[in-house]
Design a protein around this motif. Structure first.
Motif, mmCIF file in Angstrom:
data_model
loop_
_atom_site.group_PDB
_atom_site.id
_atom_site.type_symbol
_atom_site.label_atom_id
_atom_site.label_comp_id
_atom_site.label_asym_id
_atom_site.label_seq_id
_atom_site.Cartn_x
_atom_site.Cartn_y
_atom_site.Cartn_z
ATOM 1 N N GLU A 150 1.132 -1.125 0.045
ATOM 2 C CA GLU A 150 0.365 -0.172 0.332
ATOM 3 C C GLU A 150 1.011 1.114 -0.292
ATOM 4 O O GLU A 150 0.755 2.219 -0.702
ATOM 5 C CB GLU A 150 -0.645 0.090 1.013
ATOM 6 C CG GLU A 150 -1.870 1.190 1.001
ATOM 7 C CD GLU A 150 -3.330 1.383 2.756
ATOM 8 O OE1 GLU A 150 -3.042 2.047 3.220
ATOM 9 O OE2 GLU A 150 -2.633 0.375 3.318
ATOM 10 N N THR A 151 1.858 1.628 1.073
ATOM 11 C CA THR A 151 2.449 2.203 0.818
ATOM 12 C C THR A 151 3.208 2.352 -0.241
ATOM 13 O O THR A 151 3.745 3.769 -0.582
ATOM 14 C CB THR A 151 3.783 2.613 1.877
ATOM 15 O OG1 THR A 151 2.849 1.858 3.161
ATOM 16 C CG2 THR A 151 4.548 3.211 2.339
ATOM 17 N N LEU A 152 4.391 1.558 -0.885
ATOM 18 C CA LEU A 152 5.123 1.739 -1.623
ATOM 19 C C LEU A 152 3.788 2.287 -3.180
ATOM 20 O O LEU A 152 4.580 2.655 -4.059
ATOM 21 C CB LEU A 152 5.719 0.345 -2.067
ATOM 22 C CG LEU A 152 7.126 0.243 -1.192
ATOM 23 C CD1 LEU A 152 7.286 -1.613 -1.559
ATOM 24 C CD2 LEU A 152 7.823 1.316 -1.675
ATOM 25 N N SER A 153 3.105 1.816 -3.270
ATOM 26 C CA SER A 153 1.933 1.788 -4.309
ATOM 27 C C SER A 153 1.432 3.251 -4.172
ATOM 28 O O SER A 153 1.433 4.119 -5.473
ATOM 29 C CB SER A 153 0.627 0.721 -4.389
ATOM 30 O OG SER A 153 -0.146 1.480 -5.199
ATOM 31 N N ALA A 154 1.657 3.742 -3.123
ATOM 32 C CA ALA A 154 1.260 5.490 -3.135
ATOM 33 C C ALA A 154 2.239 6.161 -3.622
ATOM 34 O O ALA A 154 1.753 7.214 -3.949
ATOM 35 C CB ALA A 154 0.549 5.542 -2.073
#
Length: 331
Positions: A150-154
């Motif tokens: 989730e963090t890396l996609s954002a």
């Protein structure tokens, strides 16, 4: 001002970066502007801040003061394009008064690295800074409660949108870095190019539990991955090299106390006296002389005198015999 490569990005950044944490709170606006002007005048280009700076400095501070001050400086000077600008998200504290009054720990208040949280946080940082993008955006405090995907996609979305050119991570363990890099490689997401960790001449005590201080394992990891550059914060450890009271009482020493640090402090004191410099200046010069791996040294002066003292470390040339004596010290 010497420059070093930022990972494999092709960017050359100042070996001595200017931390702006206290600007707009403990350091007033005129003084802050003066330090910024002098830093750029000396050839410096790398400015570092965060959205949470610096809520803990006074009852009226809430965070965002440092970014807002930099925004006013950019507006006054028009020098945004002359600097490599880094800020951070995830450590915004929702209720600073609760932390200051002892009703909550800061770690319980962190906004975290959820996807929507980071998107909103960077937008707010850009508004305070008065810019359309930053050059480097860090996850300030590693968030174990949010899936890395989730963090890396954002973060990938923020890079694609042009709101940050590169990403970085701070206060993170080595195994997490490897997991982050694997996910980025697997999904085609931009990987971190900077690792910001506490790093100084003193070595972390083996029993210390902090994830924020570089240890031997992390240095070996960085040597093996030259696409990731270390940005060393707190290189003078709040001034403990020159202040015996701080060495005894300041919490910054909690990660370092022991015979090894005692031996290295003794050598710093001896060699600083021989060279006619302060212990802090010698500690800074030692970090600046390190090449394997290369690293950026981050200073955070509160006053012009502190700025002058730190900048003087750039002129300290440590020959091989001094470096060998420094490196050999320890229990």
């Amino acid at each position: 001002m010497r420059t070093i490569s930022l990972g494999r990005t092709g960017e050359q950044v100042s070996a001595l970066a200017l931390g702006c944490m206290l600007m707009g709170t403990s350091t007033d606006e005129d003084t802050s502007f003066g330090i910024l002007d002098r830093y750029l005048g000396a050839g410096g280009t790398f400015l570092d801040t965060a959205d949470c700076y610096a809520w803990w400095t006074s009852p009226d501070a809430t965070g965002g003061e440092s970014e807002a001050l930099l925004g006013r400086w950019f507006a006054r000077t028009g020098r945004r394009d002359e600097v490599f600008l880094a800020t951070k998200g995830s450590a915004w504290v929702r209720d600073p008064s609760a932390v200051r009054e002892g009703r909550s720990a800061a770690t319980e208040q962190y906004a975290g690295a959820g996807g929507d949280t980071l998107r909103h946080a960077l937008d707010a940082s850009l508004r305070r800074l008065g810019v359309d993008h930053v050059d480097l955006y860090y996850v300030h405090v590693d968030d174990l409660g949010t899936p890395l995907e989730e963090t890396l996609s954002a973060l990938a979305d923020l890079v694609a949108a042009g709101k940050t050119r590169y990403i970085g991570w701070s206060n993170v363990q080595t195994w997490r870095l490897e997991r982050i890099r694997q996910l980025c490689d697997r999904n085609g997401w931009p990987a971190p190019v900077a690792l910001q960790q506490e790093h100084s001449y003193l070595r972390r005590h083996p029993a210390a539990r902090t994830v924020s201080v570089v240890d031997d394992e992390q240095l070996r990891y960085l040597r093996a991955h030259d696409d990731l550059t270390l940005v060393a914060y707190s290189p003078i450890l709040k001034g403990v090299y020159d202040d015996p009271v701080k060495r005894q009482e300041h919490h910054v020493m909690d990660s370092y106390r022991g015979a090894d640090s005692d031996a290295r402090l003794a050598v710093i004191a001896k060699l600083a006296a021989d060279l006619g410099v302060t212990g802090s200046q010698l500690a800074l010069a030692w970090v600046l002389h390190q090449r394997d791996p290369g690293r950026v040294t981050l200073i955070g002066p509160r006053t012009p005198a502190q700025y002058d003292s730190s900048m003087a470390a750039l002129a300290i040339d440590l020959d091989d015999s001094v470096l060998a004596e420094l490196d050999a010290a320890g229990a």
